[in-house]
Design a protein around this motif. Structure first.
Motif, PDB file in Angstrom:
ATOM      1  N   GLU A  52       0.823  -1.208   0.000  1.00 55.85           N
ATOM      2  CA  GLU A  52       0.000   0.000   0.000  1.00 55.85           C
ATOM      3  C   GLU A  52       0.856   1.257   0.000  1.00 55.85           C
ATOM      4  O   GLU A  52       0.510   2.249  -0.655  1.00 55.85           O
ATOM      5  N   LEU A  53       1.977   1.234   0.716  1.00 60.95           N
ATOM      6  CA  LEU A  53       2.865   2.395   0.713  1.00 60.95           C
ATOM      7  C   LEU A  53       3.437   2.623  -0.678  1.00 60.95           C
ATOM      8  O   LEU A  53       3.459   3.752  -1.168  1.00 60.95           O
ATOM      9  N   GLY A  54       3.896   1.554  -1.327  1.00 58.52           N
ATOM     10  CA  GLY A  54       4.414   1.688  -2.682  1.00 58.52           C
ATOM     11  C   GLY A  54       3.367   2.239  -3.631  1.00 58.52           C
ATOM     12  O   GLY A  54       3.648   3.119  -4.455  1.00 58.52           O
ATOM     13  N   ALA A  55       2.127   1.759  -3.498  1.00 54.44           N
ATOM     14  CA  ALA A  55       1.031   2.239  -4.344  1.00 54.44           C
ATOM     15  C   ALA A  55       0.725   3.707  -4.072  1.00 54.44           C
ATOM     16  O   ALA A  55       0.438   4.485  -4.993  1.00 54.44           O
ATOM     17  N   GLU A  56       0.782   4.110  -2.808  1.00 54.92           N
ATOM     18  CA  GLU A  56       0.501   5.503  -2.439  1.00 54.92           C
ATOM     19  C   GLU A  56       1.587   6.433  -2.972  1.00 54.92           C
ATOM     20  O   GLU A  56       1.291   7.551  -3.418  1.00 54.92           O
ATOM     21  N   LEU A  57       2.841   5.977  -2.942  1.00 54.54           N
ATOM     22  CA  LEU A  57       3.920   6.770  -3.525  1.00 54.54           C
ATOM     23  C   LEU A  57       3.673   6.974  -5.020  1.00 54.54           C
ATOM     24  O   LEU A  57       3.850   8.078  -5.547  1.00 54.54           O
ATOM     25  N   ALA A  58       3.259   5.901  -5.706  1.00 57.99           N
ATOM     26  CA  ALA A  58       2.970   6.001  -7.136  1.00 57.99           C
ATOM     27  C   ALA A  58       1.829   6.986  -7.395  1.00 57.99           C
ATOM     28  O   ALA A  58       1.889   7.816  -8.310  1.00 57.99           O
ATOM     29  N   LYS A  59       0.793   6.909  -6.568  1.00 52.77           N
ATOM     30  CA  LYS A  59      -0.366   7.794  -6.710  1.00 52.77           C
ATOM     31  C   LYS A  59       0.033   9.258  -6.582  1.00 52.77           C
ATOM     32  O   LYS A  59      -0.508  10.134  -7.271  1.00 52.77           O
ATOM     33  N   LYS A  60       0.987   9.531  -5.718  1.00 51.02           N
ATOM     34  CA  LYS A  60       1.421  10.902  -5.479  1.00 51.02           C
ATOM     35  C   LYS A  60       2.605  11.311  -6.365  1.00 51.02           C
ATOM     36  O   LYS A  60       3.189  12.373  -6.173  1.00 51.02           O
ATOM     37  N   ASN A  61       2.939  10.447  -7.321  1.00 56.63           N
ATOM     38  CA  ASN A  61       4.056  10.721  -8.236  1.00 56.63           C
ATOM     39  C   ASN A  61       5.379  10.935  -7.502  1.00 56.63           C
ATOM     40  O   ASN A  61       6.184  11.785  -7.868  1.00 56.63           O
ATOM     41  N   ILE A  62       5.576  10.153  -6.446  1.00 58.06           N
ATOM     42  CA  ILE A  62       6.819  10.181  -5.678  1.00 58.06           C
ATOM     43  C   ILE A  62       7.617   8.925  -6.024  1.00 58.06           C
ATOM     44  O   ILE A  62       7.120   7.808  -5.887  1.00 58.06           O
ATOM     45  N   ARG A  63       8.831   9.130  -6.482  1.00 56.70           N
ATOM     46  CA  ARG A  63       9.690   8.001  -6.842  1.00 56.70           C
ATOM     47  C   ARG A  63      10.132   7.252  -5.587  1.00 56.70           C
ATOM     48  O   ARG A  63      10.570   7.855  -4.605  1.00 56.70           O
ATOM     49  N   LEU A  64      10.037   5.940  -5.623  1.00 54.26           N
ATOM     50  CA  LEU A  64      10.557   5.085  -4.556  1.00 54.26           C
ATOM     51  C   LEU A  64      12.052   4.875  -4.755  1.00 54.26           C
ATOM     52  O   LEU A  64      12.496   4.489  -5.832  1.00 54.26           O
ATOM     53  N   ILE A  65      12.826   5.144  -3.696  1.00 55.64           N
ATOM     54  CA  ILE A  65      14.244   4.807  -3.655  1.00 55.64           C
ATOM     55  C   ILE A  65      14.401   3.761  -2.566  1.00 55.64           C
ATOM     56  O   ILE A  65      13.955   3.976  -1.431  1.00 55.64           O
ATOM     57  N   TYR A  66      15.004   2.624  -2.879  1.00 63.13           N
ATOM     58  CA  TYR A  66      15.131   1.591  -1.848  1.00 63.13           C
ATOM     59  C   TYR A  66      16.330   0.702  -2.166  1.00 63.13           C
ATOM     60  O   TYR A  66      17.081   0.962  -3.100  1.00 63.13           O
ATOM     61  N   GLY A  67      16.492  -0.339  -1.368  1.00 65.94           N
ATOM     62  CA  GLY A  67      17.693  -1.161  -1.443  1.00 65.94           C
ATOM     63  C   GLY A  67      17.819  -2.088  -2.634  1.00 65.94           C
ATOM     64  O   GLY A  67      18.835  -2.785  -2.770  1.00 65.94           O
ATOM     65  N   GLY A  68      16.818  -2.134  -3.507  1.00 66.32           N
ATOM     66  CA  GLY A  68      16.947  -2.863  -4.764  1.00 66.32           C
ATOM     67  C   GLY A  68      16.628  -4.341  -4.716  1.00 66.32           C
ATOM     68  O   GLY A  68      16.691  -5.020  -5.742  1.00 66.32           O
ATOM     69  N   GLY A  69      16.266  -4.870  -3.558  1.00 69.10           N
ATOM     70  CA  GLY A  69      16.009  -6.306  -3.448  1.00 69.10           C
ATOM     71  C   GLY A  69      14.590  -6.692  -3.829  1.00 69.10           C
ATOM     72  O   GLY A  69      13.689  -5.857  -3.899  1.00 69.10           O
ATOM     73  N   ASN A  70      14.405  -8.001  -4.062  1.00 66.64           N
ATOM     74  CA  ASN A  70      13.073  -8.498  -4.416  1.00 66.64           C
ATOM     75  C   ASN A  70      12.480  -9.381  -3.321  1.00 66.64           C
ATOM     76  O   ASN A  70      11.468 -10.034  -3.519  1.00 66.64           O
ATOM     77  N   MET A  71      13.132  -9.389  -2.151  1.00 65.20           N
ATOM     78  CA  MET A  71      12.710 -10.277  -1.074  1.00 65.20           C
ATOM     79  C   MET A  71      11.969  -9.501   0.012  1.00 65.20           C
ATOM     80  O   MET A  71      12.245  -8.336   0.260  1.00 65.20           O
ATOM     81  N   GLY A  72      11.030 -10.152   0.667  1.00 64.18           N
ATOM     82  CA  GLY A  72      10.357  -9.591   1.823  1.00 64.18           C
ATOM     83  C   GLY A  72       9.622  -8.296   1.534  1.00 64.18           C
ATOM     84  O   GLY A  72       9.086  -8.079   0.439  1.00 64.18           O
ATOM     85  N   LEU A  73       9.602  -7.412   2.536  1.00 64.51           N
ATOM     86  CA  LEU A  73       8.897  -6.146   2.385  1.00 64.51           C
ATOM     87  C   LEU A  73       9.531  -5.267   1.326  1.00 64.51           C
ATOM     88  O   LEU A  73       8.853  -4.456   0.691  1.00 64.51           O
ATOM     89  N   MET A  74      10.848  -5.440   1.112  1.00 66.77           N
ATOM     90  CA  MET A  74      11.515  -4.682   0.048  1.00 66.77           C
ATOM     91  C   MET A  74      10.847  -4.948  -1.294  1.00 66.77           C
ATOM     92  O   MET A  74      10.549  -4.038  -2.063  1.00 66.77           O
ATOM     93  N   GLY A  75      10.608  -6.215  -1.572  1.00 63.28           N
ATOM     94  CA  GLY A  75       9.972  -6.583  -2.829  1.00 63.28           C
ATOM     95  C   GLY A  75       8.537  -6.095  -2.930  1.00 63.28           C
ATOM     96  O   GLY A  75       8.086  -5.654  -3.987  1.00 63.28           O
ATOM     97  N   ARG A  76       7.826  -6.135  -1.794  1.00 63.11           N
ATOM     98  CA  ARG A  76       6.416  -5.737  -1.815  1.00 63.11           C
ATOM     99  C   ARG A  76       6.245  -4.234  -2.034  1.00 63.11           C
ATOM    100  O   ARG A  76       5.348  -3.806  -2.762  1.00 63.11           O
ATOM    101  N   VAL A  77       7.082  -3.416  -1.394  1.00 67.22           N
ATOM    102  CA  VAL A  77       6.940  -1.972  -1.596  1.00 67.22           C
ATOM    103  C   VAL A  77       7.279  -1.604  -3.039  1.00 67.22           C
ATOM    104  O   VAL A  77       6.629  -0.741  -3.644  1.00 67.22           O
ATOM    105  N   ALA A  78       8.257  -2.299  -3.629  1.00 67.06           N
ATOM    106  CA  ALA A  78       8.591  -2.060  -5.035  1.00 67.06           C
ATOM    107  C   ALA A  78       7.444  -2.505  -5.941  1.00 67.06           C
ATOM    108  O   ALA A  78       7.092  -1.802  -6.903  1.00 67.06           O
ATOM    109  N   ASP A  79       6.854  -3.657  -5.635  1.00 68.98           N
ATOM    110  CA  ASP A  79       5.700  -4.123  -6.418  1.00 68.98           C
ATOM    111  C   ASP A  79       4.562  -3.106  -6.356  1.00 68.98           C
ATOM    112  O   ASP A  79       3.911  -2.822  -7.371  1.00 68.98           O
ATOM    113  N   GLY A  80       4.316  -2.573  -5.168  1.00 65.27           N
ATOM    114  CA  GLY A  80       3.239  -1.609  -5.008  1.00 65.27           C
ATOM    115  C   GLY A  80       3.438  -0.378  -5.869  1.00 65.27           C
ATOM    116  O   GLY A  80       2.489   0.144  -6.459  1.00 65.27           O
TER     117      GLY A  80
END
Length: 200
Positions: free
Chosen positions: A24-52
């Motif tokens: 939901e946080l990743g989706a909300e960032l997208a909705k507000k046109n805010i780029r996500l910067i994160y650690g680049g992984g696809n595992m755990g919550l890292m992967g989910r926020v990127a998916d969002g």
């Protein structure tokens, strides 16, 4: 705010609410046109926020050390993926690209990143808002200890007030945006000296 760093765990945690809230946080960032910067992984919550972010037409930039990329844990569908040599470079690079920081639940690495950026803010090295998304009361005990630090005279209340806390992504982002707009002398972070000193 145009970009926000998100610190979070490479595990999902035991409760479904953690992965749902990360998405939901990743989706909300997208909705507000805010780029996500994160650690680049696809595992755990890292992967989910990127998916969002990505599944809602948002932008996501990952920063990952080469040794972790070799373990094939890098998210391969990001807007951008930067490779660095050390964990120190990773942290400095992520923050240098961001207007603010959010910590989700996580382990040692998340706490390391959160307290480092709070220290940078205290020292006027970083000028953006720093938020904690307190999902399911995950950070309640930590917040209580921070108040204990103020009570015992090891932390000033003004320093503790640098941390913005909410249990809802929309509310947290609104508070962070208000902080960002009120910061009239927002200066770019120069991480070059910090990285050089750390690696000596």
């Amino acid at each position: 705010m145009q970009s926000i760093v998100v610190y979070c765990g490479a595990n999902f945690g035991h409760k479904q609410i953690y992965r749902e809230s990360a998405y939901e946080l990743g989706a909300e960032l997208a909705k507000k046109n805010i780029r996500l910067i994160y650690g680049g992984g696809n595992m755990g919550l890292m992967g989910r926020v990127a998916d969002g972010a990505l599944e809602n037409n948002g932008l996501a930039t990952g920063i990952i050390p080469n040794f972790l990329a070799k373990l094939e844990v890098a998210q391969k569908t990001l807007t951008e993926l930067h490779f660095v040599d050390t964990m120190h470079e990773r942290k400095a690079k992520m923050v240098s690209l961001s207007d603010g920081v959010i910590a989700l639940p996580g382990g040692f690495g998340t706490l390391d990143e959160l307290f480092e950026i709070l220290t940078w803010s205290q020292l006027k090295i970083f000028h953006g808002p720093i938020g904690v998304l307190n999902i399911n009361g995950f950070y309640d005990h930590l917040l209580a200890h921070l108040n204990k630090m103020v009570e015992e005279g090891f932390l000033h209340q003004a320093q503790l007030d640098l941390l913005i806390v909410s249990d809802r992504a929309t509310d947290l982002l609104e508070k962070m945006q208000a902080y960002h707009e009120s910061e009239k002398e927002n200066k770019p972070l120069d991480t070059s000296l910090f990285v050089k000193n750390i690696e000596k």
